[in-house]
Design a protein around this motif. Structure first.
Motif, PDB file in Angstrom:
ATOM      1  N   GLU A   1      77.910  40.271 -37.858  1.00 25.32           N
ATOM      2  CA  GLU A   1      77.181  39.537 -38.892  1.00 25.32           C
ATOM      3  C   GLU A   1      77.766  38.152 -39.159  1.00 25.32           C
ATOM      4  N   MET A   2      79.012  37.921 -38.773  1.00 26.33           N
ATOM      5  CA  MET A   2      79.620  36.604 -38.994  1.00 26.33           C
ATOM      6  C   MET A   2      79.240  35.596 -37.908  1.00 26.33           C
ATOM      7  N   ASN A   3      78.813  36.070 -36.751  1.00 28.52           N
ATOM      8  CA  ASN A   3      78.486  35.174 -35.642  1.00 28.52           C
ATOM      9  C   ASN A   3      76.978  34.946 -35.552  1.00 28.52           C
ATOM     10  N   LYS A   4      76.628  33.813 -34.973  1.00 37.61           N
ATOM     11  CA  LYS A   4      75.212  33.481 -34.758  1.00 37.61           C
ATOM     12  C   LYS A   4      74.965  33.311 -33.257  1.00 37.61           C
ATOM     13  N   LEU A   5      73.951  34.011 -32.765  1.00 35.44           N
ATOM     14  CA  LEU A   5      73.578  33.898 -31.359  1.00 35.44           C
ATOM     15  C   LEU A   5      72.573  32.757 -31.201  1.00 35.44           C
ATOM     16  N   GLN A   6      72.846  31.849 -30.280  1.00 34.08           N
ATOM     17  CA  GLN A   6      71.996  30.676 -30.107  1.00 34.08           C
ATOM     18  C   GLN A   6      71.324  30.693 -28.739  1.00 34.08           C
ATOM     19  N   PHE A   7      70.023  30.406 -28.761  1.00 31.21           N
ATOM     20  CA  PHE A   7      69.226  30.353 -27.532  1.00 31.21           C
ATOM     21  C   PHE A   7      68.453  29.039 -27.515  1.00 31.21           C
ATOM     22  N   HIS A   8      68.199  28.537 -26.317  1.00 33.94           N
ATOM     23  CA  HIS A   8      67.418  27.312 -26.143  1.00 33.94           C
ATOM     24  C   HIS A   8      66.245  27.613 -25.215  1.00 33.94           C
ATOM     25  N   ARG A   9      65.059  27.197 -25.628  1.00 32.33           N
ATOM     26  CA  ARG A   9      63.832  27.501 -24.884  1.00 32.33           C
ATOM     27  C   ARG A   9      62.923  26.280 -24.825  1.00 32.33           C
ATOM     28  N   ARG A  10      62.049  26.310 -23.812  1.00 39.37           N
ATOM     29  CA  ARG A  10      61.016  25.275 -23.707  1.00 39.37           C
ATOM     30  C   ARG A  10      59.884  25.568 -24.683  1.00 39.37           C
ATOM     31  N   SER A  11      59.267  24.509 -25.133  1.00 43.22           N
ATOM     32  CA  SER A  11      58.117  24.649 -26.018  1.00 43.22           C
ATOM     33  C   SER A  11      56.890  25.039 -25.200  1.00 43.22           C
ATOM     34  N   ALA A  12      56.099  25.959 -25.745  1.00 46.83           N
ATOM     35  CA  ALA A  12      54.871  26.400 -25.088  1.00 46.83           C
ATOM     36  C   ALA A  12      53.695  26.160 -26.026  1.00 46.83           C
ATOM     37  N   ALA A  13      52.546  26.681 -25.642  1.00 44.85           N
ATOM     38  CA  ALA A  13      51.323  26.440 -26.419  1.00 44.85           C
ATOM     39  C   ALA A  13      51.380  27.139 -27.770  1.00 44.85           C
ATOM     40  N   GLU A  14      50.737  26.500 -28.749  1.00 44.08           N
ATOM     41  CA  GLU A  14      50.545  27.066 -30.081  1.00 44.08           C
ATOM     42  C   GLU A  14      51.871  27.420 -30.771  1.00 44.08           C
ATOM     43  N   GLY A  15      52.875  26.577 -30.579  1.00 44.33           N
ATOM     44  CA  GLY A  15      54.143  26.760 -31.273  1.00 44.33           C
ATOM     45  C   GLY A  15      55.014  27.879 -30.756  1.00 44.33           C
ATOM     46  N   THR A  16      54.717  28.402 -29.580  1.00 43.68           N
ATOM     47  CA  THR A  16      55.533  29.474 -29.008  1.00 43.68           C
ATOM     48  C   THR A  16      56.596  28.886 -28.084  1.00 43.68           C
ATOM     49  N   ILE A  17      57.409  29.766 -27.520  1.00 49.15           N
ATOM     50  CA  ILE A  17      58.466  29.337 -26.610  1.00 49.15           C
ATOM     51  C   ILE A  17      58.303  30.046 -25.277  1.00 49.15           C
ATOM     52  N   ASP A  18      58.920  29.461 -24.265  1.00 46.69           N
ATOM     53  CA  ASP A  18      58.823  30.030 -22.920  1.00 46.69           C
ATOM     54  C   ASP A  18      60.192  29.938 -22.238  1.00 46.69           C
ATOM     55  N   PRO A  19      60.769  31.087 -21.841  1.00 48.52           N
ATOM     56  CA  PRO A  19      60.301  32.456 -22.058  1.00 48.52           C
ATOM     57  C   PRO A  19      60.744  32.982 -23.425  1.00 48.52           C
ATOM     58  N   PRO A  20      60.163  34.060 -23.919  1.00 49.63           N
ATOM     59  CA  PRO A  20      60.598  34.644 -25.191  1.00 49.63           C
ATOM     60  C   PRO A  20      62.017  35.205 -25.080  1.00 49.63           C
ATOM     61  N   VAL A  21      62.652  35.408 -26.231  1.00 54.36           N
ATOM     62  CA  VAL A  21      63.996  35.997 -26.292  1.00 54.36           C
ATOM     63  C   VAL A  21      63.849  37.505 -26.427  1.00 54.36           C
ATOM     64  N   SER A  22      64.401  38.243 -25.477  1.00 53.63           N
ATOM     65  CA  SER A  22      64.253  39.692 -25.445  1.00 53.63           C
ATOM     66  C   SER A  22      65.480  40.376 -26.028  1.00 53.63           C
ATOM     67  N   ALA A  23      65.342  41.675 -26.258  1.00 53.74           N
ATOM     68  CA  ALA A  23      66.459  42.482 -26.762  1.00 53.74           C
ATOM     69  C   ALA A  23      67.602  42.503 -25.757  1.00 53.74           C
ATOM     70  N   ALA A  24      67.275  42.503 -24.460  1.00 56.81           N
ATOM     71  CA  ALA A  24      68.325  42.521 -23.439  1.00 56.81           C
ATOM     72  C   ALA A  24      69.182  41.259 -23.504  1.00 56.81           C
ATOM     73  N   GLU A  25      68.569  40.111 -23.800  1.00 55.27           N
ATOM     74  CA  GLU A  25      69.341  38.869 -23.905  1.00 55.27           C
ATOM     75  C   GLU A  25      70.240  38.890 -25.135  1.00 55.27           C
ATOM     76  N   ILE A  26      69.745  39.476 -26.221  1.00 58.60           N
ATOM     77  CA  ILE A  26      70.572  39.603 -27.422  1.00 58.60           C
ATOM     78  C   ILE A  26      71.769  40.501 -27.147  1.00 58.60           C
ATOM     79  N   VAL A  27      71.546  41.617 -26.450  1.00 55.71           N
ATOM     80  CA  VAL A  27      72.638  42.528 -26.101  1.00 55.71           C
ATOM     81  C   VAL A  27      73.673  41.819 -25.233  1.00 55.71           C
ATOM     82  N   LYS A  28      73.201  41.046 -24.266  1.00 64.45           N
ATOM     83  CA  LYS A  28      74.110  40.337 -23.369  1.00 64.45           C
ATOM     84  C   LYS A  28      74.969  39.326 -24.115  1.00 64.45           C
TER      85      LYS A  28
END
Length: 222
Positions: free
Chosen positions: A129-156
């Motif tokens: 809870e003290m740490n923050k996981l940071q991800f960087h993604r490309r912008s996609a249509a309608e305010g989304t990102i590409d690719p999405p952040v999955s549970a597997a990436e959070i675990v890693k």
């Protein structure tokens, strides 16, 4: 006879003047003392509150209480918290000499080992809870990102950044995160404790370079 009466009258007038002045002085002194006493009485409760708020009492916990301590820990808490909550709810004892001796007899090696395991598990939760996981993604249509952040990436990233290993099934995501922003993702540690993972997703900035066709992604701005 006439001179004697004059002297008596002068003495009477002098005594009368002295009496009046003395009464005024006494009245002034009494009023000053009363005002000083009133100011002292008015300030005493505030001083007492400040003193009481800075003073803590020692208690011994009967069980684990989040944010306070673990079973049989001796903790210093605010008097009101002990008096109005911990003691009436039978969650703690006051740390008297007799109670400390009684608790020392209850600390068996097996119990101490179990408490140590619970402390270790709570330490894992704090680390997550003290740490923050940071991800960087490309912008996609309608305010989304590409690719999405999955549970597997959070675990890693939890394993790499925090040294905490869990399974993807222990991350509370119904679907991958497909938009930028800050998120609190619930997860379960290996000890079954709940922790909230801070996830931050930022968009990468795209710059145009001279002499090159098209757009090229720049490195993430950290």
């Amino acid at each position: 006879s006439c001179c004697h009466q004059v002297v008596v009258c002068w003495i009477f007038l002098i005594l009368l003047v002295l009496t009046v002045r003395m009464s005024q002085s006494v009245r002034f002194t009494a009023n000053a003392l009363f005002r000083q006493f009133a100011r002292t009485q008015a300030s005493m409760p505030r001083v007492a509150v400040r003193y009481m708020s800075s003073r803590k009492v020692d208690i011994i916990l009967k069980g684990d209480i989040k944010g306070v301590g673990f079973q049989f820990d001796k903790c210093a808490v605010q008097p009101g918290y002990a008096r109005n909550y911990l003691i009436p709810k039978k969650l703690a004892w006051y740390a008297t000499a007799d109670k400390e001796y009684e608790v020392s007899q209850l600390r068996t090696p097996e119990l101490q080992a179990a408490i140590a395991e619970r402390k270790k598990a709570a330490g894992v939760v704090r680390t997550v809870e003290m740490n923050k996981l940071q991800f960087h993604r490309r912008s996609a249509a309608e305010g989304t990102i590409d690719p999405p952040v999955s549970a597997a990436e959070i675990v890693k990233q939890l394993a790499e950044k925090c040294g905490v290993e869990i399974l993807s099934s222990q991350v509370g995501l119904r679907s991958s995160i497909n938009r930028p922003g800050d998120f609190s993702v619930p997860c379960l540690t290996q000890d079954g404790l709940r922790a909230n993972v801070k996830v931050s997703i930022a968009l990468t900035k795209i710059r145009k370079k001279k002499g090159e066709e098209g757009n090229q992604e720049s490195q993430p701005q950290v």
